[in-house]
Design an enzyme around this catalytic site. Structure first.
Site, mmCIF file in Angstrom:
data_model
loop_
_atom_site.group_PDB
_atom_site.id
_atom_site.type_symbol
_atom_site.label_atom_id
_atom_site.label_comp_id
_atom_site.label_asym_id
_atom_site.label_seq_id
_atom_site.Cartn_x
_atom_site.Cartn_y
_atom_site.Cartn_z
ATOM 1 C CG HIS A 78 -4.966 6.880 -4.875
ATOM 2 N ND1 HIS A 78 -5.600 6.465 -3.735
ATOM 3 C CD2 HIS A 78 -3.874 6.076 -5.014
ATOM 4 C CE1 HIS A 78 -4.930 5.457 -3.197
ATOM 5 N NE2 HIS A 78 -3.880 5.205 -3.966
ATOM 6 C CD GLU A 121 -2.550 3.354 -0.975
ATOM 7 O OE1 GLU A 121 -2.561 2.888 -2.131
ATOM 8 O OE2 GLU A 121 -2.164 4.513 -0.734
ATOM 9 N N GLY A 175 6.686 3.600 -4.870
ATOM 10 C CA GLY A 175 6.395 3.275 -6.258
ATOM 11 C C GLY A 175 5.819 4.472 -6.997
ATOM 12 C CB ALA A 176 3.281 5.910 -8.084
ATOM 13 C CG MET A 177 2.441 10.828 -3.328
ATOM 14 S SD MET A 177 1.663 9.830 -2.023
ATOM 15 C CE MET A 177 0.479 11.013 -1.376
ATOM 16 C CD GLU A 178 -2.185 8.629 -2.923
ATOM 17 O OE1 GLU A 178 -2.651 8.506 -1.783
ATOM 18 O OE2 GLU A 178 -1.181 8.002 -3.315
ATOM 19 C CG ASN A 179 1.648 14.157 -5.013
ATOM 20 O OD1 ASN A 179 1.592 14.079 -3.797
ATOM 21 N ND2 ASN A 179 2.705 13.768 -5.711
ATOM 22 C CG HIS A 190 -2.848 2.005 -7.389
ATOM 23 N ND1 HIS A 190 -3.094 0.914 -6.584
ATOM 24 C CD2 HIS A 190 -2.505 3.017 -6.538
ATOM 25 C CE1 HIS A 190 -2.921 1.251 -5.320
ATOM 26 N NE2 HIS A 190 -2.557 2.532 -5.264
ATOM 27 C CD GLU A 191 -0.290 5.917 -7.398
ATOM 28 O OE1 GLU A 191 -0.770 6.817 -6.660
ATOM 29 O OE2 GLU A 191 0.183 4.864 -6.954
#
Length: 411
Positions: free
Chosen positions: A235, A254, A197-201, A231-232
């Site tokens: 993080h 998470e 869905g997404a990534m918290e880089n 959400h991201e």
């Protein structure tokens, strides 16, 4: 790859063992220099390469979650081995390069990124291509949203909404957290063929580009996109600033972002009914996973490798964990909870922490036995149930709530 160590060891054309390079080192300090040529990915693991069938333009981006860094560059890739990264990138001259930090083109096709703070290898990120970009500033930091050129009209149509949600959540997190945003820029790239869905880089969040809506959508779909943005962003503090020591605590990343995303979206935007959506969609996912033979504790005690960790990446680690944290906030009081969170950030910023560290930080701000709470809620499986009965008599109405289970529960 050719490997040369500055300590007098030379490894040349050494065969890989399960894609690993075995090293035998003598005592003392070592400096390792590696030159590696890697293949692009079409699976979303490593550096994914995509050619847009609409206009023929090509884009690449990284997805290094868990141990996929090995598909892009050699690294010691435990999450508790943090390092600073200096990236230089060579691209076609019409491309733009995005990374974890401020990145500038020095000469045509040659880009250099600012040195990152200490981050884990799974959080290193690059996205390169002829992006359509919308850039702005907020609180003195450069913000940007990006997509492939063929989606430009659709991103333009939603740009103000996306940036408004981003700014509102960013400001609300700064009201909650004493530690300021820990990176030098905040880019959000909507990338093609993303396998999550997404990534918290840090500084460069990647989203699947289905979130750039091509047609009319419901308010619920827009709320979902807003929740993923929130959400991201959570993080950036819990996951990026303070990172798990090992993958047994993936739930902490998470569950915290899930809880904080829903709560912050409710507080900071016009999406004030997000917990209703959570109860209808997310909790059902957690209930289902928790009543199967494959259930596991929210915080498992043994995760031997990344394959085992990936099996725990489910409704328990997200929804049940977020529900438990919501119960913890109710049980402790939000003021005490946030005080504990800020102590946790202060103690472990740019480093790593475990569940015990997290609970110790919370325990410093309450007389309640948070360690016993964690054992009851996080180290066990299965559900407790709350059952209501109503007694109606003339001129009276009585609600009775019965708790079936052993966990402390505040209603």
């Amino acid at each position: 790859c050719r490997v040369v160590s500055g300590a007098g060891i030379c490894l040349k054309e050494t065969p890989l063992d399960d894609n690993r390079l075995p090293l035998t080192l003598t005592a003392g300090d070592h400096e390792l220099h590696l030159h590696a040529t890697m293949r692009y990915s079409r699976t979303g693991e490593g550096m994914h390469r995509f050619t847009d069938p609409t206009d023929g333009e090509t884009y690449v981006y990284t997805q290094l979650f868990l141990d996929n860094v090995q598909h892009v560059f050699p690294a010691f890739d435990q999450p508790d081995l943090k390092a600073t990264f200096d990236l230089t990138v060579t691209t076609p001259t019409n491309w733009t390069v995005l990374t974890n930090s401020n990145t500038h083109q020095q000469t045509d096709g040659h880009w250099k990124a600012a040195t990152t703070p200490p981050i884990s290898t799974y959080l290193v990120a690059i996205a390169a291509g002829p992006w359509h970009s919308i850039r702005t500033q907020h609180r003195g930091l450069p913000f940007g949203i990006h997509c492939r050129r063929s989606l430009a009209p659709h991103l333009d149509a939603d740009a103000e909404e996306i940036l408004h949600i981003t700014r509102a959540c960013f400001d609300r997190y700064h009201e909650k957290f004493e530690e300021p945003y820990p990176f030098d820029s905040y880019d959000q790239a909507f990338v093609p063929e993303f396998n999550a869905g997404a990534m918290e880089n840090p500084g460069l969040v990647t989203f699947r580009d289905e979130f750039v809506y091509r047609s009319a959508v419901t308010d619920t779909e827009r709320q979902t996109r807003a929740m993923v943005i929130a959400h991201e962003m959570a993080h950036m503090w819990f996951g990026d600033l303070v990172t798990l020591t090992w993958w047994d605590d993936i739930w902490l990343n998470e569950s915290f972002a899930e809880y904080m995303g829903y709560q912050t979206l409710t507080e900071a935007t016009h999406y004030t009914d997000t917990w209703t959506d959570f109860a209808i969609t997310r909790k059902a996912w957690g209930y289902d996973a928790d009543q199967r033979p494959t259930t596991h504790p929210v915080a498992p005690t043994q995760v031997d490798d990344t394959a085992t960790a990936l099996l725990n990446f489910d409704g328990i680690s997200y929804a049940k964990g977020a529900s438990a944290l919501r119960q913890l906030v109710t049980w402790l009081g939000e003021k005490n909870f946030l005080a504990g969170i800020n102590t946790h950030f202060r103690r472990h910023k740019f480093a790593n922490a475990t569940l015990t560290d997290f609970i110790d930080s919370l325990a410093a701000h309450t007389d309640r036995d948070v360690h016993a709470w964690a054992d009851a809620w996080l180290r066990t499986t299965g559900v407790d149930t709350l059952t209501t009965t109503v007694d109606t008599r003339p001129s009276t109405w009585t609600l009775t709530l019965r708790h079936h289970g052993t966990r402390p529960h505040r209603t």
